[in-house]
Motif scaffolding. Structure first.
Motif, PDB file in Angstrom:
ATOM      1  N   ILE A 125      47.476  13.788  26.848  1.00 26.82           N
ATOM      2  CA  ILE A 125      46.357  14.093  27.763  1.00 26.82           C
ATOM      3  C   ILE A 125      45.278  13.024  27.644  1.00 26.82           C
ATOM      4  CG2 ILE A 125      44.442  15.732  28.167  1.00 26.82           C
ATOM      5  CD1 ILE A 125      46.455  17.985  27.409  1.00 26.82           C
ATOM      6  N   PHE A 126      44.910  12.675  26.402  1.00 25.26           N
ATOM      7  CA  PHE A 126      43.877  11.640  26.248  1.00 25.26           C
ATOM      8  C   PHE A 126      44.348  10.311  26.831  1.00 25.26           C
ATOM      9  CE2 PHE A 126      42.086   8.042  23.868  1.00 25.26           C
ATOM     10  CZ  PHE A 126      40.799   8.108  24.392  1.00 25.26           C
ATOM     11  N   GLU A 127      45.608   9.973  26.605  1.00 23.95           N
ATOM     12  CA  GLU A 127      46.118   8.698  27.152  1.00 23.95           C
ATOM     13  C   GLU A 127      45.987   8.680  28.675  1.00 23.95           C
ATOM     14  OE1 GLU A 127      49.427   7.470  23.721  1.00 23.95           O
ATOM     15  OE2 GLU A 127      50.083   8.636  25.445  1.00 23.95           O
ATOM     16  N   LYS A 128      46.273   9.801  29.297  1.00 26.41           N
ATOM     17  CA  LYS A 128      46.146   9.878  30.763  1.00 26.41           C
ATOM     18  C   LYS A 128      44.674   9.733  31.182  1.00 26.41           C
ATOM     19  CE  LYS A 128      49.011  12.481  33.949  1.00 26.41           C
ATOM     20  NZ  LYS A 128      50.010  11.504  33.922  1.00 26.41           N
ATOM     21  N   GLU A 180      47.571   2.015  34.742  1.00 24.72           N
ATOM     22  CA  GLU A 180      48.713   2.935  34.770  1.00 24.72           C
ATOM     23  C   GLU A 180      49.013   3.536  33.394  1.00 24.72           C
ATOM     24  OE1 GLU A 180      51.045   3.855  37.216  1.00 24.72           O
ATOM     25  OE2 GLU A 180      49.468   3.134  38.562  1.00 24.72           O
ATOM     26  N   HIS A 181      48.809   2.736  32.339  1.00 28.52           N
ATOM     27  CA  HIS A 181      49.315   3.158  31.032  1.00 28.52           C
ATOM     28  C   HIS A 181      48.257   3.040  29.936  1.00 28.52           C
ATOM     29  CE1 HIS A 181      53.243   2.726  32.919  1.00 28.52           C
ATOM     30  NE2 HIS A 181      52.818   1.545  33.340  1.00 28.52           N
ATOM     31  N   ALA A 182      48.260   4.013  29.048  1.00 24.63           N
ATOM     32  CA  ALA A 182      47.446   3.920  27.824  1.00 24.63           C
ATOM     33  C   ALA A 182      48.305   4.430  26.680  1.00 24.63           C
ATOM     34  CB  ALA A 182      46.177   4.757  27.962  1.00 24.63           C
ATOM     35  N   ILE A 183      48.179   3.764  25.536  1.00 16.73           N
ATOM     36  CA  ILE A 183      48.967   4.146  24.359  1.00 16.73           C
ATOM     37  C   ILE A 183      48.003   4.299  23.197  1.00 16.73           C
ATOM     38  CG2 ILE A 183      50.896   3.510  22.837  1.00 16.73           C
ATOM     39  CD1 ILE A 183      50.577   1.518  25.963  1.00 16.73           C
ATOM     40  N   GLY A 184      47.890   5.503  22.684  1.00 21.15           N
ATOM     41  CA  GLY A 184      46.984   5.764  21.566  1.00 21.15           C
ATOM     42  C   GLY A 184      47.567   5.206  20.277  1.00 21.15           C
ATOM     43  N   VAL A 185      46.755   4.482  19.531  1.00 22.81           N
ATOM     44  CA  VAL A 185      47.218   3.878  18.268  1.00 22.81           C
ATOM     45  C   VAL A 185      46.189   4.167  17.172  1.00 22.81           C
ATOM     46  CG1 VAL A 185      48.599   2.087  19.398  1.00 22.81           C
ATOM     47  CG2 VAL A 185      46.201   1.630  18.864  1.00 22.81           C
ATOM     48  N   VAL A 194      43.223   2.327  21.220  1.00 19.53           N
ATOM     49  CA  VAL A 194      44.102   2.544  22.383  1.00 19.53           C
ATOM     50  C   VAL A 194      44.396   1.206  23.049  1.00 19.53           C
ATOM     51  CG1 VAL A 194      42.243   3.018  24.076  1.00 19.53           C
ATOM     52  CG2 VAL A 194      44.481   4.048  24.389  1.00 19.53           C
ATOM     53  N   VAL A 195      45.630   1.102  23.541  1.00 16.31           N
ATOM     54  CA  VAL A 195      46.046  -0.043  24.352  1.00 16.31           C
ATOM     55  C   VAL A 195      46.065   0.419  25.798  1.00 16.31           C
ATOM     56  CG1 VAL A 195      48.006  -1.561  24.922  1.00 16.31           C
ATOM     57  CG2 VAL A 195      47.461  -1.059  22.523  1.00 16.31           C
ATOM     58  N   THR A 196      45.506  -0.373  26.714  1.00 12.81           N
ATOM     59  CA  THR A 196      45.607  -0.041  28.138  1.00 12.81           C
ATOM     60  C   THR A 196      46.235  -1.216  28.879  1.00 12.81           C
ATOM     61  OG1 THR A 196      43.333  -0.803  28.494  1.00 12.81           O
ATOM     62  CG2 THR A 196      43.641   1.558  28.205  1.00 12.81           C
ATOM     63  N   THR A 197      47.049  -0.906  29.857  1.00 11.76           N
ATOM     64  CA  THR A 197      47.717  -1.966  30.627  1.00 11.76           C
ATOM     65  C   THR A 197      48.345  -1.388  31.893  1.00 11.76           C
ATOM     66  OG1 THR A 197      49.394  -3.721  30.543  1.00 11.76           O
ATOM     67  CG2 THR A 197      49.911  -1.703  29.354  1.00 11.76           C
ATOM     68  N   ASP A 198      48.553  -2.279  32.868  1.00 18.33           N
ATOM     69  CA  ASP A 198      49.313  -1.902  34.066  1.00 18.33           C
ATOM     70  C   ASP A 198      50.776  -2.302  33.923  1.00 18.33           C
ATOM     71  OD1 ASP A 198      47.684  -0.555  35.885  1.00 18.33           O
ATOM     72  OD2 ASP A 198      46.683  -2.411  36.482  1.00 18.33           O
ATOM     73  N   VAL A 209      57.124  -1.014  25.209  1.00 17.03           N
ATOM     74  CA  VAL A 209      57.379  -1.688  23.928  1.00 17.03           C
ATOM     75  C   VAL A 209      56.310  -1.279  22.903  1.00 17.03           C
ATOM     76  CG1 VAL A 209      57.619  -3.922  22.764  1.00 17.03           C
ATOM     77  CG2 VAL A 209      58.529  -3.627  25.072  1.00 17.03           C
ATOM     78  N   VAL A 210      55.035  -1.252  23.326  1.00 18.33           N
ATOM     79  CA  VAL A 210      53.960  -0.875  22.392  1.00 18.33           C
ATOM     80  C   VAL A 210      54.135   0.583  21.956  1.00 18.33           C
ATOM     81  CG1 VAL A 210      51.462  -0.505  22.166  1.00 18.33           C
ATOM     82  CG2 VAL A 210      52.313  -2.604  23.225  1.00 18.33           C
ATOM     83  N   ARG A 211      54.553   1.428  22.899  1.00 19.76           N
ATOM     84  CA  ARG A 211      54.770   2.845  22.578  1.00 19.76           C
ATOM     85  C   ARG A 211      55.840   2.993  21.489  1.00 19.76           C
ATOM     86  NH1 ARG A 211      52.579   6.594  25.624  1.00 19.76           N
ATOM     87  NH2 ARG A 211      52.324   5.356  27.494  1.00 19.76           N
ATOM     88  N   ALA A 212      56.863   2.158  21.574  1.00 21.43           N
ATOM     89  CA  ALA A 212      57.905   2.198  20.538  1.00 21.43           C
ATOM     90  C   ALA A 212      57.385   1.573  19.237  1.00 21.43           C
ATOM     91  CB  ALA A 212      59.149   1.457  21.026  1.00 21.43           C
TER      92      ALA A 212
END
Ligand SMILES: Cc1ncc(COP(=O)(O)O)c(C=O)c1O
Length: 367
Positions: free
Chosen positions: A39-42, A51-56, A199-203, A210-213
């Motif tokens: 939810i936070f990533e969205k 389009e994309h966020a990846i919590g780190v 957090v990483v953000t990118t389109d 790849v970052v999610r993995a």
């Protein structure tokens, strides 16, 4: 004493909402990579217009994993060069060297304290792969000239948005300006958790995958490891805290702007060089309010005697750090001048108006 920053006071308005949200996580029995992180990533992706966020785990990991992601994609290779401002916080540079790429230091503009776009061109070589744009102190470092140069030379723009949550350029929020962005959500940041977070953000959907993995041992699927990844995950508790605080980020940034406007308008001591105000298309979020003075120690001691705490961001530039001893004899005069003279005044949303007035009076009475 007026403290430089009071995190307890800053979090008090959200205390009830945060405690309720944390209680919900505790009671759910699911603590790592669950619905709350999603939810936070969205939410943060929407906020940044990507389009994309990846919590780190933190801001350094966010930047490191972006570069690592481009390596895994075959876009960056060891010894490739990334241009980065010489006066940044060292984490920006660590994210490059950790990946065994080469940071190429570029002097900042003394007017903005951000990377000097006019100096970028001469630093580009066939090995240059990216410009790491740092939005230092909350002021946007990205410009359309940087974008044009990146496009001309086929470079990626990576944003270090650690200090700039909510800042905009031409209406686009930092985190959505470059090809990818790493943000720190450390407690003192404009959008701060109650522990480490990033957090990483990118389109770029491929980079996001790849970052999610990579953040999760290099696996998309449990016990199937595609990359030699790391463990750097945003946890569910920090995610809910951040979801609460994101709702108030714009309001908090407006409060920061009001305080900065007062400092800019009312501090009139010629011994102090105030930050230059921003152009219309930029909206600064004043993570830090810095002034410069040749007699920094004297000024800091004076404010301390007046009951006002200050900090220095930063006392030693990266190229003078023992960690980068091979650079210690290099000279970056503008960077060194900034590090020699800069000092930060208290500026945070929960500071009281009468405290702001006391700081202004103290600055104006300094002789
Ligand atoms: C400009 C900059 N980049 C990166 C970072 C690293 O963030 P974190 O402390 O969350 O690892 C910071 C943190 O202070 C920062 O100021």
């Amino acid at each position: 004493m007026i403290h430089f920053l009071e995190l307890k006071k800053s979090n008090t308005p959200y205390r009830r909402e945060v405690i309720d949200a944390i209680t919900e996580v505790i009671d759910s029995g699911w603590y790592i990579l669950g619905e709350k992180v999603k939810i936070f990533e969205k939410e943060i992706a929407n906020y940044c217009g990507v389009e994309h966020a990846i919590g780190v785990g933190n801001g350094l990991d966010a930047l490191t994993l972006i570069i690592r992601g481009y390596k895994e994609m075959g876009i960056f290779h060891e010894n490739d060069e990334i241009l980065v401002p010489a006066n940044t916080y060292i984490a920006s540079i660590l994210s490059i060297t950790e990946n065994r790429l080469r940071p190429i230091l570029v002097e900042p503009d003394i007017y903005t304290y951000n990377i000097d776009v006019n100096l970028i061109k001469d630093k580009i070589t066939p090995r240059t792969k990216a410009i790491l744009v740092v939005h230092l102190y909350g002021r946007v470092g990205y410009t359309h000239e940087i974008r044009a140069m990146a496009e001309e030379h086929g470079l990626k723009i990576i944003e270090d948005a650690a200090q700039s949550a909510g800042a905009k350029y031409n209406g686009v929020v930092t985190g959505g300006l470059g090809d990818a962005s790493g943000m720190s959500l450390y407690p003192s940041k404009n959008l701060g958790a109650i522990g480490d977070a990033g957090v990483v953000t990118t389109d770029d959907g491929k980079l996001a995958d790849v970052v999610r993995a990579l953040r999760n041992y290099g696996s998309f699927e449990k016990y199937h490891n595609i990359y030699q990844g790391v463990n750097s995950r945003l946890d569910e508790i920090q995610a809910v805290v951040l979801s609460v605080k994101l709702k108030y980020l714009d309001k908090e940034n407006n409060r920061r702007r009001d305080i900065a406007r007062r400092y800019l308008g009312e501090i009139n001591n010629k011994k102090l060089v105030l930050p230059h105000d921003t152009q219309d298309r930029e909206s600064h979020v004043w993570h830090l309010f810095t002034v410069r003075t040749g007699k920094r120690k004297e000024f800091g001691d004076y404010l301390s005697d007046m009951g006002i705490e200050t900090m220095i961001h930063y006392p030693v530039p990266p190229h003078k750090q023992p960690a980068y001893s091979s650079w210690n004899n290099e000279s970056y005069p503008i960077t060194e001048e900034i590090h020699r003279t800069i000092i930060s005044l208290p500026l945070y949303p929960a500071i009281l108006d009468n405290e702001v007035a006391r700081i202004i009076d103290a600055c104006n009475s300094y002789r």
